[in-house]
Design a protein around this motif. Sequence first.
Motif, PDB file in Angstrom:
ATOM      1  N   LEU A  79       0.830  -1.207   0.000  1.00  0.00           N
ATOM      2  CA  LEU A  79       0.000   0.000   0.000  1.00  0.00           C
ATOM      3  C   LEU A  79       0.863   1.255   0.000  1.00  0.00           C
ATOM      4  CD1 LEU A  79      -2.848  -1.081   2.434  1.00  0.00           C
ATOM      5  CD2 LEU A  79      -2.964  -0.863  -0.061  1.00  0.00           C
ATOM      6  N   ASP A  80       1.994   1.211   0.688  1.00  0.00           N
ATOM      7  CA  ASP A  80       2.924   2.336   0.648  1.00  0.00           C
ATOM      8  C   ASP A  80       3.420   2.571  -0.778  1.00  0.00           C
ATOM      9  OD1 ASP A  80       2.721   2.840   3.354  1.00  0.00           O
ATOM     10  OD2 ASP A  80       4.583   1.782   3.885  1.00  0.00           O
ATOM     11  N   GLU A  81       3.710   1.490  -1.495  1.00  0.00           N
ATOM     12  CA  GLU A  81       4.147   1.628  -2.887  1.00  0.00           C
ATOM     13  C   GLU A  81       3.072   2.291  -3.735  1.00  0.00           C
ATOM     14  OE1 GLU A  81       6.963   1.151  -4.553  1.00  0.00           O
ATOM     15  OE2 GLU A  81       7.991   0.600  -2.715  1.00  0.00           O
ATOM     16  N   TRP A  82       1.797   1.982  -3.488  1.00  0.00           N
ATOM     17  CA  TRP A  82       0.715   2.636  -4.235  1.00  0.00           C
ATOM     18  C   TRP A  82       0.630   4.116  -3.886  1.00  0.00           C
ATOM     19  CZ3 TRP A  82      -1.423   1.354  -8.555  1.00  0.00           C
ATOM     20  CH2 TRP A  82      -1.483   0.013  -8.927  1.00  0.00           C
ATOM     21  N   ARG A  83       0.938   4.457  -2.640  1.00  0.00           N
ATOM     22  CA  ARG A  83       0.965   5.887  -2.285  1.00  0.00           C
ATOM     23  C   ARG A  83       2.092   6.591  -3.033  1.00  0.00           C
ATOM     24  NH1 ARG A  83      -1.395   4.031   2.449  1.00  0.00           N
ATOM     25  NH2 ARG A  83       0.480   3.356   3.508  1.00  0.00           N
ATOM     26  N   TYR A  84       3.232   5.927  -3.163  1.00  0.00           N
ATOM     27  CA  TYR A  84       4.327   6.506  -3.955  1.00  0.00           C
ATOM     28  C   TYR A  84       3.893   6.649  -5.412  1.00  0.00           C
ATOM     29  CZ  TYR A  84       7.124   5.004   0.080  1.00  0.00           C
ATOM     30  OH  TYR A  84       7.618   4.798   1.339  1.00  0.00           O
ATOM     31  N   TRP A  85       3.193   5.645  -5.922  1.00  0.00           N
ATOM     32  CA  TRP A  85       2.684   5.695  -7.294  1.00  0.00           C
ATOM     33  C   TRP A  85       1.769   6.899  -7.468  1.00  0.00           C
ATOM     34  CZ3 TRP A  85      -2.112   5.733  -9.485  1.00  0.00           C
ATOM     35  CH2 TRP A  85      -2.182   5.469 -10.857  1.00  0.00           C
ATOM     36  N   LEU A  86       0.876   7.101  -6.503  1.00  0.00           N
ATOM     37  CA  LEU A  86      -0.040   8.229  -6.575  1.00  0.00           C
ATOM     38  C   LEU A  86       0.718   9.556  -6.550  1.00  0.00           C
ATOM     39  CD1 LEU A  86      -2.940   9.253  -6.679  1.00  0.00           C
ATOM     40  CD2 LEU A  86      -3.001   9.104  -4.184  1.00  0.00           C
ATOM     41  N   PRO A 114       4.859   5.540 -18.026  1.00  0.00           N
ATOM     42  CA  PRO A 114       5.558   5.157 -16.784  1.00  0.00           C
ATOM     43  C   PRO A 114       4.602   4.741 -15.668  1.00  0.00           C
ATOM     44  CG  PRO A 114       5.792   7.520 -17.194  1.00  0.00           C
ATOM     45  CD  PRO A 114       5.151   6.929 -18.405  1.00  0.00           C
ATOM     46  N   LEU A 115       3.448   5.394 -15.582  1.00  0.00           N
ATOM     47  CA  LEU A 115       2.492   5.024 -14.535  1.00  0.00           C
ATOM     48  C   LEU A 115       1.896   3.644 -14.800  1.00  0.00           C
ATOM     49  CD1 LEU A 115       0.689   8.428 -13.947  1.00  0.00           C
ATOM     50  CD2 LEU A 115       2.336   7.287 -12.442  1.00  0.00           C
ATOM     51  N   GLY A 116       1.658   3.332 -16.084  1.00  0.00           N
ATOM     52  CA  GLY A 116       1.124   2.016 -16.433  1.00  0.00           C
ATOM     53  C   GLY A 116       2.107   0.905 -16.122  1.00  0.00           C
ATOM     54  N   ALA A 119       2.310   0.556 -12.322  1.00  0.00           N
ATOM     55  CA  ALA A 119       1.114  -0.117 -11.796  1.00  0.00           C
ATOM     56  C   ALA A 119       1.142  -1.610 -12.133  1.00  0.00           C
ATOM     57  CB  ALA A 119      -0.142   0.536 -12.354  1.00  0.00           C
ATOM     58  N   ALA A 120       1.595  -1.949 -13.344  1.00  0.00           N
ATOM     59  CA  ALA A 120       1.664  -3.365 -13.726  1.00  0.00           C
ATOM     60  C   ALA A 120       2.622  -4.124 -12.813  1.00  0.00           C
ATOM     61  CB  ALA A 120       2.094  -3.488 -15.188  1.00  0.00           C
ATOM     62  N   VAL A 121       3.740  -3.499 -12.468  1.00  0.00           N
ATOM     63  CA  VAL A 121       4.693  -4.140 -11.563  1.00  0.00           C
ATOM     64  C   VAL A 121       4.061  -4.343 -10.188  1.00  0.00           C
ATOM     65  CG1 VAL A 121       6.872  -3.800 -10.323  1.00  0.00           C
ATOM     66  CG2 VAL A 121       6.748  -3.342 -12.782  1.00  0.00           C
ATOM     67  N   ILE A 125       3.377  -7.930  -8.391  1.00  0.00           N
ATOM     68  CA  ILE A 125       3.884  -8.264  -7.054  1.00  0.00           C
ATOM     69  C   ILE A 125       2.767  -8.849  -6.190  1.00  0.00           C
ATOM     70  CG2 ILE A 125       4.713  -7.238  -4.892  1.00  0.00           C
ATOM     71  CD1 ILE A 125       6.421  -5.336  -6.627  1.00  0.00           C
ATOM     72  N   ALA A 126       1.575  -8.274  -6.307  1.00  0.00           N
ATOM     73  CA  ALA A 126       0.444  -8.754  -5.502  1.00  0.00           C
ATOM     74  C   ALA A 126      -0.006 -10.150  -5.941  1.00  0.00           C
ATOM     75  CB  ALA A 126      -0.716  -7.777  -5.615  1.00  0.00           C
ATOM     76  N   LEU A 127       0.093 -10.438  -7.236  1.00  0.00           N
ATOM     77  CA  LEU A 127      -0.410 -11.707  -7.754  1.00  0.00           C
ATOM     78  C   LEU A 127       0.645 -12.809  -7.794  1.00  0.00           C
ATOM     79  CD1 LEU A 127      -2.566 -10.364 -10.716  1.00  0.00           C
ATOM     80  CD2 LEU A 127      -3.327 -11.006  -8.429  1.00  0.00           C
TER      81      LEU A 127
END
Length: 137
Positions: A79-86, A114-116, A119-121, A125-127
Amino acid sequence: MDDQLKPVMRTADRERDSALDLLATALAEGRLDAHEHAHRSRQALQARTSAELAALTADLPAPEPSARERDRKDLREWLDEWRYWLGGAVIMSAIWGIDCFRDHELTYYWPLLPLGVWAAVLIAIALWPRNEEKNGS
């Protein structure tokens, strides 16, 4: 800092229980014999400060985190990584918007690439299945 200047922290029941759990684990793993375990357990029950408890378990390894604790830590990090993504999305979109405003025309939304990929990475990681085996098991 001089030991005499350090504040003495009274121990809580939760800390005492944690020390007793660590001692029990050490007994089960063969790190302590029954006599040493009983002696340290009595001292843990009589301990008044956190320093007294720490001295009883200082020579024992920290317990391995449970699978649930590892999963929680992994989820927090993800979730921290998604905050960095945002944050990256906001910054890149701002740069794109300023560039479009300066040129007085909408251009291709270049942050998409780059965002795509990012996000794919994160989704991969989650899957991706984790290897739960330990070395030497």
